[in-house]
Design a protein around this motif. Structure first.
Motif, PDB file in Angstrom:
ATOM      1  N   LYS A 329      44.227 -65.225-110.821  1.00 14.65           N
ATOM      2  CA  LYS A 329      45.393 -66.070-111.145  1.00 14.65           C
ATOM      3  C   LYS A 329      46.061 -65.590-112.437  1.00 14.65           C
ATOM      4  N   LEU A 330      45.253 -65.266-113.443  1.00 15.49           N
ATOM      5  CA  LEU A 330      45.799 -64.828-114.730  1.00 15.49           C
ATOM      6  C   LEU A 330      46.582 -63.518-114.568  1.00 15.49           C
ATOM      7  N   LEU A 331      45.933 -62.517-113.985  1.00 19.61           N
ATOM      8  CA  LEU A 331      46.578 -61.196-113.867  1.00 19.61           C
ATOM      9  C   LEU A 331      47.805 -61.252-112.964  1.00 19.61           C
ATOM     10  N   ALA A 332      47.672 -61.955-111.843  1.00 19.05           N
ATOM     11  CA  ALA A 332      48.774 -61.955-110.871  1.00 19.05           C
ATOM     12  C   ALA A 332      49.974 -62.738-111.400  1.00 19.05           C
ATOM     13  N   SER A 333      49.731 -63.845-112.100  1.00 20.21           N
ATOM     14  CA  SER A 333      50.887 -64.610-112.600  1.00 20.21           C
ATOM     15  C   SER A 333      51.568 -63.851-113.738  1.00 20.21           C
ATOM     16  N   GLN A 334      50.782 -63.165-114.557  1.00 20.96           N
ATOM     17  CA  GLN A 334      51.410 -62.367-115.622  1.00 20.96           C
ATOM     18  C   GLN A 334      52.208 -61.205-115.019  1.00 20.96           C
ATOM     19  N   LEU A 377      44.085 -71.454-120.164  1.00 25.85           N
ATOM     20  CA  LEU A 377      42.880 -72.033-119.549  1.00 25.85           C
ATOM     21  C   LEU A 377      42.071 -70.938-118.834  1.00 25.85           C
ATOM     22  N   HIS A 378      42.763 -70.059-118.110  1.00 26.10           N
ATOM     23  CA  HIS A 378      42.031 -69.018-117.370  1.00 26.10           C
ATOM     24  C   HIS A 378      41.386 -68.012-118.319  1.00 26.10           C
ATOM     25  N   THR A 379      42.081 -67.723-119.412  1.00 25.88           N
ATOM     26  CA  THR A 379      41.496 -66.822-120.418  1.00 25.88           C
ATOM     27  C   THR A 379      40.202 -67.437-120.957  1.00 25.88           C
ATOM     28  N   LYS A 380      40.271 -68.735-121.208  1.00 25.00           N
ATOM     29  CA  LYS A 380      39.104 -69.470-121.723  1.00 25.00           C
ATOM     30  C   LYS A 380      37.954 -69.449-120.696  1.00 25.00           C
TER      31      LYS A 380
END
Ligand SMILES: Cc1cc2nc3c(=O)[nH]c(=O)nc-3n(C[C@H](O)[C@H](O)[C@H](O)COP(=O)(O)OP(=O)(O)OC[C@H]3O[C@@H](n4cnc5c(N)ncnc54)[C@H](O)[C@@H]3O)c2cc1C
Length: 392
Positions: A329-334, A377-380
């Motif tokens: 989710k983090l990589l794809a949204s960025q 949140l995903h980084t955390k």
């Protein structure tokens, strides 16, 4: 015609998964894409476009055939979300909320009666789903929610407000969460399946957005709204495991949608770079433009790879993949946001005009950095899992 990107994207898919991509892409480009810009201008919810998915089995890819779904593998489900999002954020969101957040939760935690009552309607498109989690005081810290569920004779009385609720005005089923006891934090949270036509004290209000108006986002108010015991999904006070599992698959489908949006930016930017001229050359001949195209392609393919890998883990039955869902989710949204920015740069000032789609994609991509967990949140989650501070 197969593009160089499809060559890699399709490389280790099964023949059936490739067929699904080709089929959904053709349908989406023909039946949905031509209407999206107009619906955005008219602020029109694409209910009629959503209904076109039903006879094709695209509304219930995660719902078993015994309930009227088309039950596919998780990778294929991701491909469906990707290809739909490549043409329309809202249509893809309908499928992802219905299958990941709501239908998936009913399948895992619902009673037989709840499955019989809701799943066939979700798969056929008769029942649009909505998920009510976020509150005015915050969406990230869900354990601190303020909407309360007070036990009453034969059920509960709900009080509180939810905001940013997608599909609410068209929904026939709401998955809502409320707390039995705020002191208990996440241990008080309870999940409910709410039929909006069978409840008093539930009101849907406007929640004006600057963009994405065709989604008709809304506020949902619960004012002493009575829900019967049978509406509890799972057990009272055990709503957090329901949410955890729903969001795990939800983040996968959002990540797949982000890949579709990233791809769309490439689809738009490449022909423009080959057509637009400056200083007597096509702008695609300039190295600085080529750098952006190359970056867009690499980050899309990187995101796609991790999303498909996550789908394969889920297909293999890996029970918990929260960290991997967060990574996808983090990589794809960025990637989706950066591709929209790079795409806009290639279009220059025209990216801000009503004539071109690319400018709309930026705000849509940015919303995907918030929904189902923000990037922070995903980084955390990723860091805390690696540090042994939480189970992955
Ligand atoms: C288009 C769109 C559709 C949506 N649809 C739905 C829907 O259908 N249903 C629904 O329930 N919600 C929906 N949402 C809401 C979305 O899920 C929330 O916006 C999201 O969860 C973040 O909540 P918030 O906006 O209240 O931000 P907050 O929780 O207030 O956070 C604000 C900022 O603080 C950061 N932050 C918070 N905690 C920490 C921390 N511990 N460490 C570091 N940073 C932190 C956040 O990352 C963010 O940057 C939608 C949102 C949008 C934009």
């Amino acid at each position: 015609m197969t593009s160089p990107m499809d060559r890699m994207a399709d490389f280790d898919l099964t023949p059936e998964q490739r067929e699904i991509r080709a089929f959904v892409r053709e349908f989406a480009e023909k039946e949905i894409l031509p209407h999206v810009e107009e619906y955005e201008r008219l602020e029109k919810y694409p209910l009629d476009l959503v209904q076109k998915l039903s006879p094709l089995g695209l509304l219930g890819p995660m719902i078993p055939e015994s309930y009227g779904g088309s039950f596919s593998d998780v990778v294929s489900y991701g491909i469906i979300c990707e290809e739909l999002a490549r043409v329309d954020w809202v249509v893809a969101s309908v499928v992802s909320v219905a299958n990941s957040l709501v239908g998936g939760s009913i399948l895992r935690f619902g009673s037989d009666a709840q499955k019989d009552r809701w799943l066939p309607g979700i798969a056929s498109g008769e029942v649009i789903c909505s998920a009510c989690l976020t509150e005015p005081s915050g969406g990230t810290d869900l354990g601190n929610m303020r909407t309360t569920a007070t036990p009453a004779d034969g059920g509960y009385r709900l009080n509180g407000t939810k905001v940013f609720i997608s599909h609410a005005r068209h929904a026939g089923l709401f998955l809502a969460v409320a707390t039995l006891d705020r002191e208990k934090k996440h241990r008080g949270v309870t999940a409910f399946l709410i039929d909006p036509h069978a409840i008093d004290g539930m009101r849907i209000g406007d929640f004006p957005m600057r963009t994405l108006k065709r989604d008709n986002l809304a506020e949902v108010h619960f004012e002493d709204a009575f829900v019967p015991d049978e509406a509890v999904l799972g057990e009272p006070g055990r709503g957090f495991p329901v949410l955890g599992s729903a969001l795990d698959l939800g983040r996968y489908s959002v990540a797949a949608r982000c890949v579709g949006q990233s791809q769309r930016c490439i689809d738009l930017a490449v022909p423009y770079a080959l057509d637009r001229e400056a200083f007597g050359s096509k702008i695609g001949e300039f190295q600085l433009i080529q750098q952006k195209i190359s970056d867009m392609v690499c980050r899309t393919q990187q995101a796609r790879g991790i999303v498909y890998q996550l789908g394969r883990m889920k297909d293999a039955g890996v029970e918990r993949c929260s960290m991997e869902s967060s990574m996808a989710k983090l990589l794809a949204s960025q990637a989706a946001v950066q591709n929209a920015l790079d795409g806009m740069q290639i279009f220059g000032g025209y990216s801000c005009t009503a004539e071109y789609e690319i400018g709309r994609l930026l705000m849509e991509a940015k919303t995907l950095e918030f929904g189902e967990g923000t990037s922070e949140l995903h980084t955390k989650i990723i860091a805390e899992t690696m540090l042994g501070m939480r189970k992955g």
